[in-house]
Design an enzyme around this catalytic site. Structure first.
Site, PDB file in Angstrom:
ATOM      1  N   PHE A  66      64.009  -9.419   7.459  1.00 61.86           N
ATOM      2  CA  PHE A  66      63.856  -9.032   8.858  1.00 61.86           C
ATOM      3  C   PHE A  66      62.444  -8.516   9.109  1.00 61.86           C
ATOM      4  O   PHE A  66      61.995  -7.548   8.507  1.00 61.86           O
ATOM      5  CB  PHE A  66      64.914  -8.020   9.304  1.00 61.86           C
ATOM      6  CG  PHE A  66      65.100  -8.077  10.794  1.00 61.86           C
ATOM      7  CD1 PHE A  66      65.979  -8.995  11.364  1.00 61.86           C
ATOM      8  CD2 PHE A  66      64.320  -7.282  11.634  1.00 61.86           C
ATOM      9  CE1 PHE A  66      66.096  -9.104  12.748  1.00 61.86           C
ATOM     10  CE2 PHE A  66      64.439  -7.389  13.015  1.00 61.86           C
ATOM     11  CZ  PHE A  66      65.330  -8.297  13.574  1.00 61.86           C
ATOM     12  N   ASP A  79      60.523  -6.966  17.331  1.00 60.36           N
ATOM     13  CA  ASP A  79      61.248  -5.701  17.342  1.00 60.36           C
ATOM     14  C   ASP A  79      62.505  -5.734  16.481  1.00 60.36           C
ATOM     15  O   ASP A  79      63.009  -6.799  16.111  1.00 60.36           O
ATOM     16  CB  ASP A  79      61.698  -5.378  18.772  1.00 60.36           C
ATOM     17  CG  ASP A  79      62.872  -6.265  19.222  1.00 60.36           C
ATOM     18  OD1 ASP A  79      62.761  -7.499  19.087  1.00 60.36           O
ATOM     19  OD2 ASP A  79      63.905  -5.717  19.672  1.00 60.36           O
ATOM     20  N   LYS A 138      60.599 -18.938  10.057  1.00 59.99           N
ATOM     21  CA  LYS A 138      61.453 -18.647   8.894  1.00 59.99           C
ATOM     22  C   LYS A 138      62.199 -19.926   8.558  1.00 59.99           C
ATOM     23  O   LYS A 138      63.350 -20.114   8.980  1.00 59.99           O
ATOM     24  CB  LYS A 138      62.497 -17.603   9.317  1.00 59.99           C
ATOM     25  CG  LYS A 138      62.317 -16.228   8.749  1.00 59.99           C
ATOM     26  CD  LYS A 138      63.553 -15.403   9.080  1.00 59.99           C
ATOM     27  CE  LYS A 138      63.192 -14.094   9.694  1.00 59.99           C
ATOM     28  NZ  LYS A 138      64.383 -13.319  10.100  1.00 59.99           N
ATOM     29  N   ARG A 163      57.617  -2.884  18.038  1.00 62.07           N
ATOM     30  CA  ARG A 163      56.774  -3.931  18.638  1.00 62.07           C
ATOM     31  C   ARG A 163      55.295  -3.562  18.605  1.00 62.07           C
ATOM     32  O   ARG A 163      54.434  -4.425  18.558  1.00 62.07           O
ATOM     33  CB  ARG A 163      57.164  -4.167  20.109  1.00 62.07           C
ATOM     34  CG  ARG A 163      58.529  -4.786  20.315  1.00 62.07           C
ATOM     35  CD  ARG A 163      58.651  -5.275  21.756  1.00 62.07           C
ATOM     36  NE  ARG A 163      60.031  -5.474  22.183  1.00 62.07           N
ATOM     37  CZ  ARG A 163      60.753  -6.570  21.966  1.00 62.07           C
ATOM     38  NH1 ARG A 163      60.213  -7.582  21.315  1.00 62.07           N
ATOM     39  NH2 ARG A 163      61.989  -6.670  22.381  1.00 62.07           N
ATOM     40  N   GLU A 200      55.902 -18.530  21.085  1.00 62.18           N
ATOM     41  CA  GLU A 200      57.004 -17.719  20.563  1.00 62.18           C
ATOM     42  C   GLU A 200      56.508 -16.767  19.487  1.00 62.18           C
ATOM     43  O   GLU A 200      55.476 -17.003  18.863  1.00 62.18           O
ATOM     44  CB  GLU A 200      58.073 -18.642  19.936  1.00 62.18           C
ATOM     45  CG  GLU A 200      59.359 -18.748  20.748  1.00 62.18           C
ATOM     46  CD  GLU A 200      60.202 -17.469  20.803  1.00 62.18           C
ATOM     47  OE1 GLU A 200      59.671 -16.351  20.697  1.00 62.18           O
ATOM     48  OE2 GLU A 200      61.418 -17.607  20.969  1.00 62.18           O
ATOM     49  N   ASP A 201      57.260 -15.712  19.260  1.00 63.10           N
ATOM     50  CA  ASP A 201      56.920 -14.790  18.181  1.00 63.10           C
ATOM     51  C   ASP A 201      57.382 -15.340  16.832  1.00 63.10           C
ATOM     52  O   ASP A 201      56.619 -15.380  15.867  1.00 63.10           O
ATOM     53  CB  ASP A 201      57.517 -13.395  18.432  1.00 63.10           C
ATOM     54  CG  ASP A 201      59.021 -13.408  18.732  1.00 63.10           C
ATOM     55  OD1 ASP A 201      59.627 -14.506  18.844  1.00 63.10           O
ATOM     56  OD2 ASP A 201      59.605 -12.314  18.849  1.00 63.10           O
ATOM     57  N   ASP A 227      63.529 -18.769  14.115  1.00 61.17           N
ATOM     58  CA  ASP A 227      64.484 -18.416  13.081  1.00 61.17           C
ATOM     59  C   ASP A 227      65.454 -19.607  12.954  1.00 61.17           C
ATOM     60  O   ASP A 227      65.139 -20.599  12.303  1.00 61.17           O
ATOM     61  CB  ASP A 227      65.165 -17.121  13.542  1.00 61.17           C
ATOM     62  CG  ASP A 227      66.055 -16.491  12.514  1.00 61.17           C
ATOM     63  OD1 ASP A 227      65.713 -16.543  11.339  1.00 61.17           O
ATOM     64  OD2 ASP A 227      67.113 -15.927  12.881  1.00 61.17           O
TER      65      ASP A 227
HETATM   66  P1  IMP Z   1      66.247 -18.355  16.943  1.00 54.61           P
HETATM   67  O1  IMP Z   1      66.865 -18.837  18.218  1.00 54.61           O
HETATM   68  O2  IMP Z   1      67.286 -18.114  15.878  1.00 54.61           O
HETATM   69  O3  IMP Z   1      65.123 -19.231  16.445  1.00 54.61           O
HETATM   70  O4  IMP Z   1      65.712 -16.909  17.224  1.00 54.61           O
HETATM   71  C1  IMP Z   1      64.502 -16.652  17.772  1.00 54.61           C
HETATM   72  C2  IMP Z   1      64.427 -15.219  18.261  1.00 54.61           C
HETATM   73  O5  IMP Z   1      65.189 -14.320  17.421  1.00 54.61           O
HETATM   74  C3  IMP Z   1      62.996 -14.753  18.177  1.00 54.61           C
HETATM   75  O6  IMP Z   1      62.302 -15.038  19.370  1.00 54.61           O
HETATM   76  C4  IMP Z   1      63.159 -13.268  17.937  1.00 54.61           C
HETATM   77  O7  IMP Z   1      63.280 -12.593  19.164  1.00 54.61           O
HETATM   78  C5  IMP Z   1      64.454 -13.132  17.189  1.00 54.61           C
HETATM   79  N1  IMP Z   1      64.224 -12.992  15.727  1.00 54.61           N
HETATM   80  C6  IMP Z   1      64.564 -13.864  14.767  1.00 54.61           C
HETATM   81  N2  IMP Z   1      64.217 -13.434  13.545  1.00 54.61           N
HETATM   82  C7  IMP Z   1      63.627 -12.228  13.746  1.00 54.61           C
HETATM   83  C8  IMP Z   1      63.027 -11.264  12.845  1.00 54.61           C
HETATM   84  O8  IMP Z   1      62.945 -11.407  11.617  1.00 54.61           O
HETATM   85  N3  IMP Z   1      62.528 -10.156  13.442  1.00 54.61           N
HETATM   86  C9  IMP Z   1      62.556  -9.943  14.796  1.00 54.61           C
HETATM   87  N4  IMP Z   1      63.094 -10.818  15.650  1.00 54.61           N
HETATM   88  C10 IMP Z   1      63.631 -11.951  15.127  1.00 54.61           C
HETATM   89 MG    MG Z   2      62.049 -13.406  20.911  1.00 50.75          MG
END
Ligand code: IMP
Ligand code: MG
Length: 181
Positions: free
Chosen positions: A153, A160, A132, A166, A100-101, A104
């Site tokens: 962010f 992105d 995060k 990106r 994963e990137d 969050d």
């Molecule tokens: P989660 O399900 O809340 O953990 O969200 C994960 C996805 O949200 C990541 O794979 C990103 O695509 C996107 N995301 C969450 N935070 C950021 C950020 O700070 N910048 C860019 N994309 C984010």
């Molecule tokens: Mg993503």
């Protein structure tokens, strides 16, 4: 693009160095396994990290991609996840590393883990470039972590905002005025 950034958070050299370490660790951790190792990149944010990572894994491995979408706006996850592209092949009996990137809330990965756990892989681990922790809503067990980042962010190195940034080769913090319009 650079004018939209508040600051550079992680330089390209630091990312490359860290990904090399993760690759070495993966080689070490799977050295006694005779299973197929499958790297599963989550589109699109993980493509640069996943590419850099497989270059640093010396043992044989396969790569595949999944695309997920969460309903919601571009900076907030809603909690409902949909699979837009599934894996090409069966994962039965394989060692899987999901790449994963950024994690969050953890909701996307929580959903994906539940989905993949039903498919009889030998093992499933997670590698994420960024995390995060301040925003976590569900607990996720991360085996390979690049960097923890503050609750801002983040863009670049695959990440992105509305499909932009990106291609930045480093990680930066987006100015609030760009996403809080
Ligand atoms: P989660 O399900 O809340 O953990 O969200 C994960 C996805 O949200 C990541 O794979 C990103 O695509 C996107 N995301 C969450 N935070 C950021 C950020 O700070 N910048 C860019 N994309 C984010
Ligand atoms: Mg993503």
């Amino acid at each position: 693009m650079l004018n939209d950034l508040k600051n550079v958070l992680i330089k390209e050299e630091s990312i490359v160095r860290k990904v090399k370490e993760i690759g070495l660790q993966i080689d070490e951790d799977y050295k006694d396994s005779n299973r197929n190792l499958l790297i599963v990149g989550i589109l699109k944010g993980s493509v640069i990290f996943a590419s850099e990572l497989i270059k640093n894994i010396s043992r044989p491995c396969e790569i595949d991609f999944m695309a997920l979408s969460s309903y919601g706006n571009s900076s907030e996850t809603s909690g409902v996840v949909r699979i837009l592209k599934d894996l090409d092949n069966s994962i039965e009996g394989k060692d899987i590393i999901i790449v994963e990137d950024i994690i969050d809330s953890g909701i996307t990965l929580d959903y994906l883990l539940k989905y993949l756990k039903a498919k009889n892989a030998n093992s499933i681990e997670i590698a994420t470039l960024l995390s995060k922790p301040a925003r976590r809503k569900v607990d996720i067990n991360v085996k390979y972590l690049g960097f923890e980042v503050p609750d801002e962010f983040i863009v670049g190195y695959g990440l992105d905002y509305a499909e932009k940034y990106r291609n930045l080769p480093f990680i930066g913090v987006l100015k609030e005025e760009i996403y809080k319009k």
